[in-house]
Design an enzyme around this catalytic site. Structure first.
Site, PDB file in Angstrom:
ATOM      1  N   LYS A 151       0.798  -1.230   0.000  1.00  0.00           N
ATOM      2  CA  LYS A 151       0.000   0.000   0.000  1.00  0.00           C
ATOM      3  C   LYS A 151       0.834   1.285   0.000  1.00  0.00           C
ATOM      4  O   LYS A 151       0.357   2.326  -0.478  1.00  0.00           O
ATOM      5  CB  LYS A 151      -0.934  -0.001   1.211  1.00  0.00           C
ATOM      6  CG  LYS A 151      -2.066  -1.011   1.133  1.00  0.00           C
ATOM      7  CD  LYS A 151      -3.115  -0.604   0.116  1.00  0.00           C
ATOM      8  CE  LYS A 151      -4.354  -1.469   0.220  1.00  0.00           C
ATOM      9  NZ  LYS A 151      -5.428  -1.036  -0.696  1.00  0.00           N
ATOM     10  N   SER A 188       0.762 -10.088  -0.815  1.00  0.00           N
ATOM     11  CA  SER A 188       0.508  -8.646  -0.799  1.00  0.00           C
ATOM     12  C   SER A 188       0.718  -7.977   0.546  1.00  0.00           C
ATOM     13  O   SER A 188       0.900  -6.762   0.607  1.00  0.00           O
ATOM     14  CB  SER A 188      -0.916  -8.360  -1.288  1.00  0.00           C
ATOM     15  OG  SER A 188      -1.858  -9.024  -0.468  1.00  0.00           O
TER      16      SER A 188
END
Length: 438
Positions: free
Chosen positions: A90, A340
């Site tokens: 992110k 991720s």
């Protein structure tokens, strides 16, 4: 078993680009943001984002997995965004988005809403750029994630019981104060930043044939697909959603973003009820296939990452591995699975690991009835010792109206060596005369 939703690629991997297709460096995908602004994105935007992130984000490691390679029958590599700054990908999109703000916008500050990864990415990105940040988090957000967001420099406000309520609070704050709302996935700069993961994959594993990536709102999948499909249209991109929070299959079938309700999954990072408008258009055009995975498959994947790869991965981050475990023979290799994120609350991790052990047949829970007399439990444990079952926990129930006056129900939690051992334990108990009730 995972549910597969094949996509019909706009440009098959074994055929040349049509004469009227956009050139490799030209516009390949686009969409419309919530405010209606055009949002065409090109691979050059991703390359510029990559330059911008130099010295900010890490070019995370690409680790080979012998176990998954043997399972798939081709080389499998793990793209370790769980080792990225703030523990997830992110930071890439958040930094590019905030860096693109005007001087006036920066002076107004930024605001975001998140239960974890996006919150930390925005907090750190804003701090690095000298921008004031306010992050709204749900009241029940895990304490380690709240503490980390504060440590990265954000003012944290706990509001709302669910993320939708938190999101509404953040948007209201933006309207009242003029702060710029940083959406977690529905903006071209966010997608360009996340697309740098795709560029790194092509650099680190140029022979890649399939990339598997988790999908929530679609920002990461869209960015990776945009970068990869523009430069290497022969590479297949497979998106993965949790079956209990899969907004993309119905949306792709409808041809537009569709909201789904009743979301239920341990994978908070991909627990999104509606695709973003901008990423949806890219995913629809460029992602070859969307698959869904079960909670058992997610927990088994997390356990595998911990035991075999020695990597701490959150459930959403393990979704790509879950897809490989679910149907290993369906992937053309070499395969890159994107991990991720790795931000998982320790208490949740404990529960997930038990769930994963149960799914792998290595954790057995059962209830049985004993005569309530001295030595009965010791005799039972002796039977378990003979079959080499490790007792993790024992519970007693004496007051259930279903029990006879001289009976006690015992609940056992056992660690076993796999499905065959579970059957051996159950058989030994039955042969010893125990009545197993569950």
């Amino acid at each position: 078993m995972a549910d597969h939703t094949p996509r019909t690629p706009h440009e098959p991997s074994d055929s040349p680009r049509p004469a009227d297709a956009a050139p490799a460096d030209g516009p390949v995908a686009g969409g419309v943001t919530a405010d209606g602004a055009a949002a065409a994105i090109t691979v050059e935007d991703v390359r510029e984002a990559h330059k911008m992130l130099s010295g900010v984000s890490r070019a995370t490691a690409m680790e080979g997995s012998r176990y998954l390679s043997g399972l798939v029958g081709a080389p499998v590599h793990l793209k370790c965004e769980n080792l990225q700054r703030t523990g997830s990908f992110k930071i890439r999109g958040a930094y590019v988005r905030i860096a693109g703000l005007s001087t006036q916008e920066r002076a107004a500050g930024v605001v975001a809403a998140s239960a974890g990864n996006h919150a930390q990415g925005v907090a750190l990105a804003a701090s690095l750029l000298g921008v004031r940040s306010t992050v709204f988090m749900p009241v029940g957000a895990p304490l380690p994630k709240v503490a980390a967001t504060r440590e990265y420099g954000a003012e944290v406000r706990l509001q709302g019981q669910v993320v939708d309520e938190t999101l509404a609070a953040a948007q209201e704050y933006a309207r009242e104060t003029g702060a710029v709302f940083i959406h977690p996935f529905d903006h071209r700069d966010i997608i360009a930043g996340q697309g740098t993961v795709g560029l790194e994959i092509l650099e680190q594993c140029p022979e890649v044939r399939t990339i598997v990536v988790g999908v929530g709102g679609g920002g990461l999948a869209a960015g990776v697909a945009l970068a990869v499909k523009t430069l290497r249209p022969d590479v297949k991109v497979v998106g993965v959603q949790a079956a209990g929070a899969a907004c993309y299959p119905p949306s792709l079938a409808a041809g537009r973003p569709v909201a789904v309700e009743g979301l239920s999954t341990m994978a908070d990072g991909i627990k999104v009820g509606r695709p973003g408008d901008v990423p949806f258009g890219i995913v629809d055009e460029l992602v070859d296939e969307i698959r869904t995975v079960s909670e058992d498959e997610l927990s088994s994947a997390l356990l595998l990452c911990l035991e075999r790869a020695k990597l701490v991965v959150e459930p959403a981050g393990a979704s790509s591995v879950a897809a490989l475990l679910s149907d290993p023979g369906s992937f053309e290799g070499p395969v890159v699975a994107v991990l991720s994120g790795g931000n998982v609350d320790p208490l949740l991790m404990q529960r997930i690991l038990r769930h994963g052990m149960a799914a792998a047949g290595r954790y057995l829970s059962l209830r049985l009835r004993l005569t309530d007399r001295p030595g009965a439990l010791a005799t039972l444990l002796g039977v378990l010792s003979v079959v080499d079952a490790n007792v993790l926990d024992v519970g007693h129930v004496r007051t259930d109206p279903r029990l006879g006056l001289t009976e006690v129900e015992v609940e056992l939690h056992l660690e076993t060596k796999g499905p065959d051992h579970c059957r051996e334990v159950s058989t030994a108990l039955l042969e010893a005369g125990y009545f197993v009730t569950g």
